[in-house]
Design a protein around this motif. Sequence first.
Motif: not given
Lengths: 234, 234
Positions: A51-67
């Motif tokens: 539901g958030n408006r996001i202002s761009g995309i993210f590149c992952v350089n390191k770490g683990i993300l849960k979508i």
Amino acid sequence: MNKNFEEPSCNVCNNEFNTFFKKLTPAQIDFLNNNKTCSVVKKGKILYEEGNRISGIFCVNKGILKIYKTGVEGKEQIIKFAKQGDVIGYRSVINGEPACTSVKILEDAVLCHISTPELYHLLRENSEFGIELLQIACKELGEANNYITDIAQKSVRERLAEILLQLKDEFGVNDEGLVNIALTREELANIIGTATESVIRLLSEFKTEGIIELQGRKIKLLDLNKLKKISNVY
Amino acid sequence: MNKNFEEPSCNVCNNEFNTFFKKLTPAQIDFLNNNKTCSVVKKGKILYEEGNRISGIFCVNKGILKIYKTGVEGKEQIIKFAKQGDVIGYRSVINGEPACTSVKILEDAVLCHISTPELYHLLRENSEFGIELLQIACKELGEANNYITDIAQKSVRERLAEILLQLKDEFGVNDEGLVNIALTREELANIIGTATESVIRLLSEFKTEGIIELQGRKIKLLDLNKLKKISNVY
DNA sequence: CGCACCGTTGATTAAACTCAACCTATGTGG
DNA sequence: CCACATAGGTTGAGTTTAATCAACGGTGCG
């Protein structure tokens, strides 16, 4: 946003991981480098929510993300994970819609942010770059279609076996043979769409059958062939 | 491939439906018109099957197509339908992979074929066209993610109600109020991932409750609010 | 006419969910 | 330092949902 760290260079990401901006010209890579903003994001933080408006995309350089998405009665459905070299948020940016997923940091991350206008600038200037992003979207689409078929047709036991194999492929194993991602039982359940108790029972069945070994949240796969057999993947 | 028919012009499709080539220049539209090959494909025909190498993408000028995967023990899982203005096959072409779905014609169709080199020519020449295709892929990706969450979390009853509403939205109703797509009970089951018998029982429940009306394979939705309530969509 | 496909219904079974209780580790405030 | 709260993990019992199995009727077609 912690700034006391060395910002990763797009060139480095480009060389070390299989990034989606490998078709950019050197000048365009410079443009990215000069315009991106990088940050360290700690484990546990929520990057953005459905539901958030996001202002761009993210590149992952390191770490683990849960979508994940929030479904019926607040139950979390994990859609995918992102790690080094992955890009997230492009779906919402491209469709000009609010985010349809939430993103939580599972392992301390370094993320680079490319704003929507910057992304569009590059997409317009370099059609190969657009094709590259299209390939990523199509790859995810194929995976999503496979996943729909699996959830719709396979038993919980089959799906759990399959997910264990996928996690091993995606994150690899450490020197002790443990898969390099630590998920709670509940998170495992929220990937395959089942109840936490079911995952616990099945994991201990697999353990009894000598197929896996459990060390807290870390899992070692002992018998890949049996897992493949159980998961019905050919 | 029946050629005794008037080939649709891309301009016409462009004006009448919301096609993905609306950002092409007139010259590029001409290029498409001159290079595409059109055909009438009869109901029941299989356009291509999972694992086939396909030589390009298809635009749907007319008809209804069923896109499905074959899962465990040959059970069909319907991924989506395509109709007027839709484009199919781009996922495989873009990823350079064999088709991961099969396509069957449900209603007599008029299809135009754009070969892979022609598609790439346009993608390279016109980055806006690529963005347009990217938007389609992202839209499908969002739908796929929603679908994963639904199948993983909702009951068969909820999913059936939801699908009935979706089919109405996608295909509309005729002057008698019947939804404009005729699916067998088995096909309905293969969308929501359940057994044919379950669909039959639930449909007759809905009928008893006065929510729907059945005329063979055609369905009339009598109480949209109740269906929305059942389906848990807000 | 007879076969094939679809639709329907009933009875039974099996898979998985829910609920409840309890344990452990970890962290927090008095 | 102890008491307590919280979150995650585990196990058992009971219930529910939906799958499976089986039988049968209708329809259309070669």
